[in-house]
Design a protein around this motif. Structure first.
Motif, mmCIF file in Angstrom:
data_model
loop_
_atom_site.group_PDB
_atom_site.id
_atom_site.type_symbol
_atom_site.label_atom_id
_atom_site.label_comp_id
_atom_site.label_asym_id
_atom_site.label_seq_id
_atom_site.Cartn_x
_atom_site.Cartn_y
_atom_site.Cartn_z
ATOM 1 N N HIS A 45 6.105 2.206 -6.334
ATOM 2 C CA HIS A 45 5.535 1.976 -5.003
ATOM 3 C C HIS A 45 4.968 3.271 -4.426
ATOM 4 O O HIS A 45 3.853 3.293 -3.904
ATOM 5 C CB HIS A 45 6.587 1.389 -4.059
ATOM 6 C CG HIS A 45 6.045 1.118 -2.697
ATOM 7 N ND1 HIS A 45 5.179 0.081 -2.441
ATOM 8 C CD2 HIS A 45 6.243 1.765 -1.514
ATOM 9 C CE1 HIS A 45 4.847 0.101 -1.150
ATOM 10 N NE2 HIS A 45 5.482 1.105 -0.574
ATOM 11 N N GLU A 46 5.745 4.349 -4.541
ATOM 12 C CA GLU A 46 5.275 5.632 -4.011
ATOM 13 C C GLU A 46 4.027 6.108 -4.739
ATOM 14 O O GLU A 46 3.111 6.656 -4.115
ATOM 15 C CB GLU A 46 6.389 6.668 -4.074
ATOM 16 C CG GLU A 46 7.482 6.378 -3.062
ATOM 17 C CD GLU A 46 8.611 7.397 -3.070
ATOM 18 O OE1 GLU A 46 8.412 8.522 -3.597
ATOM 19 O OE2 GLU A 46 9.696 7.074 -2.551
ATOM 20 N N GLU A 47 3.954 5.884 -6.049
ATOM 21 C CA GLU A 47 2.753 6.253 -6.800
ATOM 22 C C GLU A 47 1.553 5.441 -6.312
ATOM 23 O O GLU A 47 0.465 5.972 -6.125
ATOM 24 C CB GLU A 47 2.968 6.043 -8.299
ATOM 25 C CG GLU A 47 1.718 6.225 -9.133
ATOM 26 C CD GLU A 47 1.018 7.573 -8.971
ATOM 27 O OE1 GLU A 47 -0.229 7.607 -9.094
ATOM 28 O OE2 GLU A 47 1.685 8.595 -8.716
ATOM 29 N N LYS A 48 1.754 4.152 -6.083
ATOM 30 C CA LYS A 48 0.663 3.296 -5.592
ATOM 31 C C LYS A 48 0.185 3.761 -4.218
ATOM 32 O O LYS A 48 -1.016 3.857 -3.960
ATOM 33 C CB LYS A 48 1.131 1.840 -5.521
ATOM 34 C CG LYS A 48 0.083 0.877 -5.029
ATOM 35 C CD LYS A 48 0.609 -0.533 -5.042
ATOM 36 C CE LYS A 48 -0.470 -1.512 -4.634
ATOM 37 N NZ LYS A 48 -0.014 -2.895 -4.763
ATOM 38 N N ILE A 49 1.122 4.063 -3.322
ATOM 39 C CA ILE A 49 0.735 4.517 -1.985
ATOM 40 C C ILE A 49 0.123 5.909 -2.040
ATOM 41 O O ILE A 49 -0.788 6.226 -1.271
ATOM 42 C CB ILE A 49 1.945 4.454 -1.020
ATOM 43 C CG1 ILE A 49 2.483 3.012 -0.955
ATOM 44 C CG2 ILE A 49 1.571 4.965 0.366
ATOM 45 C CD1 ILE A 49 1.445 1.944 -0.623
ATOM 46 N N GLY A 50 0.583 6.735 -2.964
ATOM 47 C CA GLY A 50 -0.063 8.028 -3.177
ATOM 48 C C GLY A 50 -1.526 7.851 -3.567
ATOM 49 O O GLY A 50 -2.407 8.567 -3.083
ATOM 50 N N ARG A 51 -1.796 6.864 -4.441
ATOM 51 C CA ARG A 51 -3.183 6.569 -4.808
ATOM 52 C C ARG A 51 -3.980 6.088 -3.598
ATOM 53 O O ARG A 51 -5.159 6.434 -3.434
ATOM 54 C CB ARG A 51 -3.241 5.532 -5.932
ATOM 55 C CG ARG A 51 -2.830 6.071 -7.289
ATOM 56 C CD ARG A 51 -3.175 5.125 -8.442
ATOM 57 N NE ARG A 51 -2.830 3.731 -8.219
ATOM 58 C CZ ARG A 51 -1.649 3.181 -8.492
ATOM 59 N NH1 ARG A 51 -0.679 3.912 -8.999
ATOM 60 N NH2 ARG A 51 -1.444 1.904 -8.266
ATOM 61 N N PHE A 52 -3.341 5.267 -2.741
ATOM 62 C CA PHE A 52 -4.010 4.809 -1.520
ATOM 63 C C PHE A 52 -4.466 6.007 -0.689
ATOM 64 O O PHE A 52 -5.620 6.076 -0.251
ATOM 65 C CB PHE A 52 -3.063 3.917 -0.698
ATOM 66 C CG PHE A 52 -3.602 3.598 0.665
ATOM 67 C CD1 PHE A 52 -4.475 2.535 0.834
ATOM 68 C CD2 PHE A 52 -3.252 4.358 1.766
ATOM 69 C CE1 PHE A 52 -4.994 2.240 2.095
ATOM 70 C CE2 PHE A 52 -3.762 4.069 3.024
ATOM 71 C CZ PHE A 52 -4.643 3.015 3.186
ATOM 72 N N TRP A 53 -3.543 6.963 -0.476
ATOM 73 C CA TRP A 53 -3.886 8.115 0.352
ATOM 74 C C TRP A 53 -4.856 9.060 -0.354
ATOM 75 O O TRP A 53 -5.728 9.649 0.300
ATOM 76 C CB TRP A 53 -2.628 8.844 0.819
ATOM 77 C CG TRP A 53 -1.923 8.085 1.900
ATOM 78 C CD1 TRP A 53 -0.670 7.552 1.858
ATOM 79 C CD2 TRP A 53 -2.443 7.772 3.198
ATOM 80 N NE1 TRP A 53 -0.388 6.921 3.048
ATOM 81 C CE2 TRP A 53 -1.460 7.036 3.893
ATOM 82 C CE3 TRP A 53 -3.654 8.030 3.850
ATOM 83 C CZ2 TRP A 53 -1.643 6.572 5.193
ATOM 84 C CZ3 TRP A 53 -3.837 7.567 5.147
ATOM 85 C CH2 TRP A 53 -2.834 6.848 5.800
ATOM 86 N N ARG A 54 -4.782 9.205 -1.668
ATOM 87 C CA ARG A 54 -5.774 10.023 -2.373
ATOM 88 C C ARG A 54 -7.159 9.405 -2.222
ATOM 89 O O ARG A 54 -8.153 10.107 -2.069
ATOM 90 C CB ARG A 54 -5.399 10.188 -3.852
ATOM 91 C CG ARG A 54 -4.241 11.151 -4.054
ATOM 92 C CD ARG A 54 -4.035 11.549 -5.504
ATOM 93 N NE ARG A 54 -3.655 10.473 -6.391
ATOM 94 C CZ ARG A 54 -2.411 9.972 -6.483
ATOM 95 N NH1 ARG A 54 -1.429 10.456 -5.724
ATOM 96 N NH2 ARG A 54 -2.150 9.003 -7.335
#
Length: 135
Positions: A45-54
């Motif tokens: 989940h954190e990786e997915k949200i990290g991609r969202f913010w990137r």
């Protein structure tokens, strides 16, 4: 062609903010329960949200989800949750980033939060924004 970032943070800063934020979410009495009902794999989940913010901040074009649909279909997310979410997020930004970057990212997060909250029901069962053609 290299794109100029919307907000000049680093990938490492994004990852730190996301990780620290979700640590607080998991410990929060209301948000923790909501997220626990939907997130089984926190690192993913954190990786997915990290991609969202990137994608949002650095224009990396590495996220292809639909946040509105996900929040709307969750069933237990309400418009009022976004003020709590944003408060926690702002506190992490203030701790992790220099003031100009924290302010710029916070402003974008608040715009995104407003947009997402408009499509969600409120605690009183009413939609935040009236539907056209309904009284």
């Amino acid at each position: 062609m290299t794109m100029t970032p919307r907000i000049p943070v680093t990938v490492e800063q994004i990852d730190r903010v996301v990780s620290k934020f979700y640590g607080r979410v998991r410990a929060h009495p209301a948000l923790g329960l909501i997220f626990a009902a939907h997130v089984a794999d926190w690192p993913a989940h954190e990786e997915k949200i990290g991609r969202f913010w990137r994608n949002a901040l650095l224009l990396h074009h590495c996220y292809d989800g639909n946040p509105m649909q996900i929040h709307r279909t969750a069933g237990n997310v309400r418009a009022q949750h976004f003020s709590v979410w944003l408060s926690l997020f702002d506190s992490v930004l203030d701790e992790e980033l220099p003031p100009p970057l924290a302010t710029a990212w916070s402003s974008l997060a608040h715009r995104i939060g407003r947009g997402l909250s408009y499509g969600l029901p409120s605690d009183d069962g009413e939609d935040e924004v009236p539907r056209l053609g309904q009284a």
